[in-house]
Design a protein around this motif. Structure first.
Motif, PDB file in Angstrom:
ATOM      1  N   ASN A 168       0.829  -1.207   0.000  1.00 49.86           N
ATOM      2  CA  ASN A 168       0.000   0.000   0.000  1.00 49.86           C
ATOM      3  C   ASN A 168       0.861   1.254   0.000  1.00 49.86           C
ATOM      4  OD1 ASN A 168      -2.104  -1.791   0.276  1.00 49.86           O
ATOM      5  ND2 ASN A 168      -2.738  -1.110   2.293  1.00 49.86           N
ATOM      6  N   LEU A 169       1.889   1.250   0.836  1.00 51.36           N
ATOM      7  CA  LEU A 169       2.749   2.426   0.943  1.00 51.36           C
ATOM      8  C   LEU A 169       3.554   2.629  -0.339  1.00 51.36           C
ATOM      9  CD1 LEU A 169       4.016   1.953   4.610  1.00 51.36           C
ATOM     10  CD2 LEU A 169       2.155   3.406   3.788  1.00 51.36           C
ATOM     11  N   VAL A 170       3.996   1.526  -0.951  1.00 47.05           N
ATOM     12  CA  VAL A 170       4.705   1.638  -2.227  1.00 47.05           C
ATOM     13  C   VAL A 170       3.779   2.244  -3.279  1.00 47.05           C
ATOM     14  CG1 VAL A 170       5.831   0.347  -4.082  1.00 47.05           C
ATOM     15  CG2 VAL A 170       6.255  -0.267  -1.694  1.00 47.05           C
ATOM     16  N   MET A 171       2.545   1.774  -3.331  1.00 43.06           N
ATOM     17  CA  MET A 171       1.586   2.293  -4.299  1.00 43.06           C
ATOM     18  C   MET A 171       1.310   3.773  -4.057  1.00 43.06           C
ATOM     19  SD  MET A 171      -2.390   1.195  -4.976  1.00 43.06           S
ATOM     20  CE  MET A 171      -2.828   1.608  -3.277  1.00 43.06           C
ATOM     21  N   ALA A 172       1.097   4.151  -2.797  1.00 42.11           N
ATOM     22  CA  ALA A 172       0.805   5.544  -2.485  1.00 42.11           C
ATOM     23  C   ALA A 172       1.971   6.447  -2.878  1.00 42.11           C
ATOM     24  CB  ALA A 172       0.496   5.691  -0.997  1.00 42.11           C
ATOM     25  N   GLY A 173       3.194   6.007  -2.573  1.00 40.33           N
ATOM     26  CA  GLY A 173       4.359   6.813  -2.937  1.00 40.33           C
ATOM     27  C   GLY A 173       4.541   6.906  -4.433  1.00 40.33           C
TER      28      GLY A 173
END
Length: 435
Positions: A168-173
């Motif tokens: 999720n954090l990779v996608m958001a970044g």
């Protein structure tokens, strides 16, 4: 393309295919496959060593290692037994209640603790002690099912909570850097929690109940109530509370969860301050699993650096049946794309590869860009094999779960997800105006 000059992409593709095949079919121990990948990629000079061995520099690797140390400390001082004794009267007498309770704990903790690996490290000793209280044999199906409930519940359900999952954090970044698109906590939760959180939790529980049903539970005699906490228990409890508080507030102080966990592990090992000796460290840390995690993370970086991931992604996009006149078919195609990418780059690598393709996919499908980005969550949250999700691998290592049992549960949950939950997700996307 880095150093992948031997035969273009032929050698990287061969090494990647062999690595995935060995992991997928468990033809060799997982850690040995990781070591073979390291050897092949470096001897053939397919990528620089800092890429191949990047898993050892990843925060995820150190969070895994510190998780083993924290888990061993929790077991040694008796905190796991104490917590299990508190919840056992409500759960230990019924197999369905036991499974549902463990899965509920994994989801609830995801709201307050951002690290998958940290949650597994905290929960696994407690759940194994709870299995003891329920009278489950050490190598029995029931204990395997509970260990898998920790791993699958921790990883799969947390995908519905934006800050609780590494992909999720990779996608958001990636979405912010590529498109200037900022993902918000509550809209993300409203979109994913009903289906990928609550309904998927029910599916996971049902699959475990069916696949790993033990014999009749024979709860162990609880005996007298727990006595006062020892000095070691109080010291470790204080350390855990401080660690949890720092994990929960990482957005405020800016220290990543991995380094907080590493500091906590060091304190557990410090003479006179900690609770573990050097021998207990050696016994409590599963080096095989640590090597496997480093291999998975290095493999994802290798696929990206050599250009193999871009080539695979572009080829898949070219053959996808995207059609603006058929949003349902486009939705299913995007879920399928994320699922296929999972075989090559694993869950953590999917957003890094899928997200840059999102604008092209949106143009081809006629779906909004934000919707295309959100659809990939269904794919990376539903691994078909354990190696595709590092937290599941860690939980299997901590719980001593055979690879075959993890693969069985992966396939069972995925089958129900793609047959039932994905269509429901499509309808929920429409109901909320994302389609």
């Amino acid at each position: 393309m880095g150093s992948a000059t031997v035969g273009g992409l032929a050698w990287p593709a061969l090494v990647a295919a062999a690595t995935v095949g060995l992991w997928a079919f468990a033809l060799l121990p997982e850690f040995l496959t990781a070591l073979l990948f390291f050897a092949a990629a470096t001897i053939l000079r397919l990528a620089p060593p800092e890429v191949v061995f990047s898993g050892f520099a990843s925060s995820a690797f150190w969070l895994v290692l510190s998780g083993f140390v924290i888990g061993a400390a929790i077991r040694k001082v008796g905190l796991a037994d104490r917590v299990a004794g508190l919840v056992a009267p409500r759960l230990a007498g019924s197999w369905p209640a036991l499974v549902a309770g463990v899965i509920g704990l994994t989801y609830a903790l995801a709201f307050v603790m951002p690290s998958n690996m940290g949650r597994i490290a905290v929960l696994m000793p407690v759940v194994m002690a709870l299995a003891d209280r329920a009278g489950l044999p050490a190598q029995g199906r029931g204990r395997v099912g509970l260990a898998l409930a920790v791993g699958f519940g921790t990883f799969q359900l947390s995908a519905s909570i934006l800050p609780a999952n590494v992909p999720n954090l990779v996608m958001a970044g990636a979405a912010e850097s590529a498109f200037g698109l900022h993902l918000a906590y509550l809209p993300y939760l409203a979109l994913h929690a009903p289906v990928l959180g609550l309904l998927k939790g029910a599916v996971l529980a049902a699959c475990i109940l069916v696949l790993f049903r033990p014999g009749p539970l024979v709860p162990a005699d609880a005996g007298p109530g727990p006595g006062p906490m020892s000095r070691e228990e109080r010291r470790l409890a204080g350390l855990l509370l401080a660690t949890l508080a720092l994990w929960m507030t990482d957005a405020v102080h800016g220290v990543p969860p991995a380094w907080i966990g590493l500091a906590a592990a060091c304190l557990c090992l410090m003479p006179r301050v900690g609770v573990l000796s050097g021998d207990e460290f050696a016994a409590g840390v599963n080096i095989r699993t640590c090597l496997y995690i480093a291999g998975i993370l290095g493999f994802a970086a290798f696929v990206a650096r050599t250009g193999l991931g871009d080539r695979v992604g572009a080829a898949l996009v070219a053959v996808l049946p995207l059609d603006p006149a058929r949003p349902g078919a486009s939705f299913a195609s995007l879920v399928g794309l994320a699922t296929l990418l999972n075989f090559a780059v694993t869950a953590n690598g999917i957003p890094a590869l899928f997200t840059p393709l999102a604008r092209l996919l949106a143009e081809g499908s006629g779906l909004p860009l934000a919707t295309v980005l959100m659809v990939q969550v269904i794919g990376y949250a539903t691994p078909l094999l354990p190696y595709q999700a590092a937290p599941i691998v860690v939980a299997m290592g901590l719980g001593r779960v055979p690879a075959r049992d993890g693969a069985r549960l992966c396939l069972a949950v995925a089958a129900v997800t793609f047959a039932v939950l994905a269509p429901l997700d499509y309808l929920w996307f429409r109901a909320l105006g994302w389609l």
